[in-house]
Design an enzyme around this catalytic site. Sequence first.
Site, PDB file in Angstrom:
ATOM      1  N   ASN A  13     -17.788  -5.100  -1.638  1.00  0.00           N
ATOM      2  CA  ASN A  13     -18.111  -3.758  -1.110  1.00  0.00           C
ATOM      3  C   ASN A  13     -19.074  -3.033  -2.034  1.00  0.00           C
ATOM      4  O   ASN A  13     -20.000  -2.368  -1.564  1.00  0.00           O
ATOM      5  CB  ASN A  13     -16.840  -2.940  -0.886  1.00  0.00           C
ATOM      6  N   ARG A  90      -5.522   0.411  -8.488  1.00  0.00           N
ATOM      7  CA  ARG A  90      -4.662   1.249  -9.305  1.00  0.00           C
ATOM      8  C   ARG A  90      -4.563   2.623  -8.641  1.00  0.00           C
ATOM      9  O   ARG A  90      -5.558   3.117  -8.112  1.00  0.00           O
ATOM     10  CB  ARG A  90      -5.304   1.375 -10.684  1.00  0.00           C
ATOM     11  N   ASN A 106     -11.840   5.931   0.100  1.00  0.00           N
ATOM     12  CA  ASN A 106     -11.270   4.590  -0.123  1.00  0.00           C
ATOM     13  C   ASN A 106     -11.490   3.761   1.128  1.00  0.00           C
ATOM     14  O   ASN A 106     -11.606   4.301   2.226  1.00  0.00           O
ATOM     15  CB  ASN A 106      -9.766   4.702  -0.407  1.00  0.00           C
ATOM     16  N   HIS A 108      -9.696   0.564   3.210  1.00  0.00           N
ATOM     17  CA  HIS A 108      -8.475  -0.237   3.325  1.00  0.00           C
ATOM     18  C   HIS A 108      -8.719  -1.285   4.418  1.00  0.00           C
ATOM     19  O   HIS A 108      -9.302  -0.965   5.447  1.00  0.00           O
ATOM     20  CB  HIS A 108      -7.299   0.671   3.688  1.00  0.00           C
ATOM     21  N   THR A 140      -5.787  11.062  -0.790  1.00  0.00           N
ATOM     22  CA  THR A 140      -4.858  12.144  -1.127  1.00  0.00           C
ATOM     23  C   THR A 140      -3.756  11.525  -1.985  1.00  0.00           C
ATOM     24  O   THR A 140      -3.766  10.311  -2.230  1.00  0.00           O
ATOM     25  CB  THR A 140      -4.255  12.766   0.153  1.00  0.00           C
ATOM     26  N   ASP A 144      -2.875   5.543   0.816  1.00  0.00           N
ATOM     27  CA  ASP A 144      -3.438   5.099   2.096  1.00  0.00           C
ATOM     28  C   ASP A 144      -3.095   6.051   3.248  1.00  0.00           C
ATOM     29  O   ASP A 144      -2.915   5.612   4.391  1.00  0.00           O
ATOM     30  CB  ASP A 144      -2.940   3.683   2.447  1.00  0.00           C
TER      31      ASP A 144
HETATM   32  C1  GAR Z   1     -11.388  -4.892   0.284  1.00  0.00           C
HETATM   33  O1  GAR Z   1     -11.065  -5.731   1.369  1.00  0.00           O
HETATM   34  C2  GAR Z   1     -10.673  -3.569   0.404  1.00  0.00           C
HETATM   35  O2  GAR Z   1     -10.464  -3.178   1.725  1.00  0.00           O
HETATM   36  C3  GAR Z   1      -9.370  -3.884  -0.287  1.00  0.00           C
HETATM   37  O3  GAR Z   1      -9.732  -4.668  -1.382  1.00  0.00           O
HETATM   38  C4  GAR Z   1     -10.838  -5.472  -1.016  1.00  0.00           C
HETATM   39  C5  GAR Z   1     -11.841  -5.452  -2.141  1.00  0.00           C
HETATM   40  O4  GAR Z   1     -12.826  -6.405  -1.936  1.00  0.00           O
HETATM   41  N1  GAR Z   1      -8.689  -2.695  -0.666  1.00  0.00           N
HETATM   42  C6  GAR Z   1      -7.361  -2.539  -0.568  1.00  0.00           C
HETATM   43  O5  GAR Z   1      -6.615  -3.398  -0.167  1.00  0.00           O
HETATM   44  C7  GAR Z   1      -6.856  -1.172  -0.990  1.00  0.00           C
HETATM   45  N2  GAR Z   1      -5.511  -0.996  -0.571  1.00  0.00           N
HETATM   46  P1  GAR Z   1     -14.158  -6.398  -2.762  1.00  0.00           P
HETATM   47  O6  GAR Z   1     -13.757  -6.336  -4.241  1.00  0.00           O
HETATM   48  O7  GAR Z   1     -14.822  -7.695  -2.446  1.00  0.00           O
HETATM   49  O8  GAR Z   1     -14.961  -5.211  -2.353  1.00  0.00           O
END
Ligand code: GAR
Length: 199
Positions: A13, A90, A106, A108, A140, A144
């Site tokens: 991302n 975190r 964020n 998710h 917040t 999530d």
């Molecule tokens: C992503 O899929 C994001 O949605 C998730 O971590 C991944 C990070 O991927 N986030 C969560 O699960 C937060 N609860 P990346 O490091 O390749 O961007």
Amino acid sequence: MNIAVFCSGSGTNLQAIIDAEKRGHIKAVIKIVVSDVPDCYALIRAKKAGIKILLVEKGNFKSKDEFDRYILDNLKNEKIDLIVLAGYMRLLTGAFINEYKNKILNIHPALLPSFKGTHGIRDAFSYGVKVTGPTVHFVTEDMDAGPIVLQAPIMVREDDTESTLGEAIHAEEHKVYPRAIQLFIEGRLKIEGRKVKII
Ligand code: GAR
């Protein structure tokens, strides 16, 4: 506008956000990448892109408050306007979130409020949902649970595995997150209670 991206993992991302900035699809500057994981690939991506890095290892701080304060001081120095959590695993303290109230996004990998937590893809897949996909939301104090900015629904195919579904979700994340960030930058996200109006 100055952005800080927080990562703990592979940083795909982060890469999508860097690429969107380069193409002019995100009209802001990624000033700093913050990570709590020294050997995560996100940091290599940041280095390659010439972005400043802030590594924060929990063991080096006496308390969570001190840890967060250190990050906040660095963000202030960089004049950060928006914090983008991109696979940052975190939880932020309430005090931290208050300092950047309504300025933390964020992503998710599930359609919130379903399948909160750290295994959104796996939990949705094993539950047997027919539709899933990423959610971009404001952060917040409740995990999530902040107001939802954008969601990108994906149909689960009969032959999907957790891995193929994960790939499809990540591909959508890389489109929807830059879009949400640019909406924020343009001042087009208006929070009204639980709802985010796109104006
Ligand atoms: C992503 O899929 C994001 O949605 C998730 O971590 C991944 C990070 O991927 N986030 C969560 O699960 C937060 N609860 P990346 O490091 O390749 O961007």
